[in-house]
Design a protein around this motif. Structure first.
Motif, PDB file in Angstrom:
ATOM      1  N   GLU A  19       5.939  28.837  23.957  1.00 50.25           N
ATOM      2  CA  GLU A  19       6.882  29.548  23.096  1.00 50.25           C
ATOM      3  C   GLU A  19       7.930  30.271  23.932  1.00 50.25           C
ATOM      4  O   GLU A  19       9.132  30.210  23.649  1.00 50.25           O
ATOM      5  N   LEU A  97      10.837  33.465  13.396  1.00 51.77           N
ATOM      6  CA  LEU A  97      10.676  32.014  13.401  1.00 51.77           C
ATOM      7  C   LEU A  97       9.372  31.627  12.705  1.00 51.77           C
ATOM      8  O   LEU A  97       8.281  31.940  13.193  1.00 51.77           O
ATOM      9  N   CYS A  98       9.456  30.968  11.581  1.00 52.02           N
ATOM     10  CA  CYS A  98       8.312  30.482  10.811  1.00 52.02           C
ATOM     11  C   CYS A  98       7.471  31.658  10.297  1.00 52.02           C
ATOM     12  O   CYS A  98       7.672  32.125   9.189  1.00 52.02           O
ATOM     13  N   HIS A 187      11.762  25.316  12.499  1.00 45.49           N
ATOM     14  CA  HIS A 187      11.594  25.727  13.896  1.00 45.49           C
ATOM     15  C   HIS A 187      12.792  25.326  14.763  1.00 45.49           C
ATOM     16  O   HIS A 187      12.801  24.248  15.348  1.00 45.49           O
TER      17      HIS A 187
END
Length: 242
Positions: A19, A97-98, A187
């Motif tokens: 990540e 993010l998400c 994403h």
């Protein structure tokens, strides 16, 4: 320039490293310009927003709509709720993010549930008129192919939120709160190799039958992803830094 803060909630070391690497690569930040804190490891200390240019919240194993939550999940959610409250109070640059879309929605009075979950794969994300006009999507076409894979999604936007992108099977793919607070369901931080790595790591996490792992990894590596989707990470960093 002040550094950016990346909040991670993943317990898997390989996923955390991946990540961070993806955020660095797509944002073009230098190593020293990205501070990463693993919220799942220990309680989040008080965050002074004055120390940072912006905050990114990565994906993770938790779902805001989980019925049964461990003590760890409850603690992580409480820590993130404090950050979200500070961010919203100051309209501070934030990109979720998400998992970030669930965290924002749940804390700002919207509704997040399991109605619009999407299987691991690539989908068309369509920008709204507001999305086309937003600097976060500079250089991004009106329809972009992006990776998804989530059990829950935003069903009702938080009050005052602006819808920036939608999908055929998931009506809320991105929104903005205020001028500087963003969340995406898809994403922009994942390319084919990155998704393949995540699929391998999370093959027992309930996103898909484990027997489909190899097939999904091949899909990820061959999927027709829109490279412009990664511009969101760079655009956020440039806008927040300025």
């Amino acid at each position: 320039m002040k550094p950016f803060l990346l909040l991670s909630t993943r317990p898997e070391d390989e996923a955390v490293v991946g990540e961070r690497e993806a955020i660095l690569r797509f944002s073009r930040l230098a190593e020293e310009d990205l501070v990463q804190y693993r919220v799942e490891r220990e309680p989040l200390p008080p965050i002074d927003l004055e120390d940072y240019s912006g905050i990114l919240l990565g994906g993770g194993p938790f779902n805001s709509s989980d019925r049964a939550k461990s003590d760890l999940q409850l603690r992580v959610e409480a820590d993130l709720a404090r950050v979200v409250a500070d961010v919203v109070a100051r309209d501070f640059p934030f990109l979720g993010l998400c998992y970030g879309i669930g965290a924002l929605t749940a804390n700002l009075g919207g509704q997040v549930d399991r109605t619009f979950g999407e299987a691991v794969g690539v989908v068309d994300v369509t920008l709204t008129d507001e999305g086309r006009a937003d600097a976060l999507f500079d250089g991004v076409p009106g329809v972009v192919r992006a990776f998804v894979g989530h059990k829950e999604a935003c069903t009702v936007l938080p009050p005052g939120a602006v819808l920036l992108a939608r999908g055929d099977d998931c009506p809320v793919q991105a929104f903005r709160v205020g001028r500087n607070i963003y969340a995406t369901q898809f994403h922009p931080d994942l390319d084919g190799p990155g998704l393949a790595r995540r699929i391998d790591i999370y093959q027992e996490a309930g996103y898909f039958p484990p027997a489909e792992t190899d097939e999904l990894m091949r899909m990820a590596l061959a999927a027709p992803l829109s490279p412009e989707v990664h511009l969101l990470v760079r655009n956020f960093v440039e806008r927040a830094a300025s």
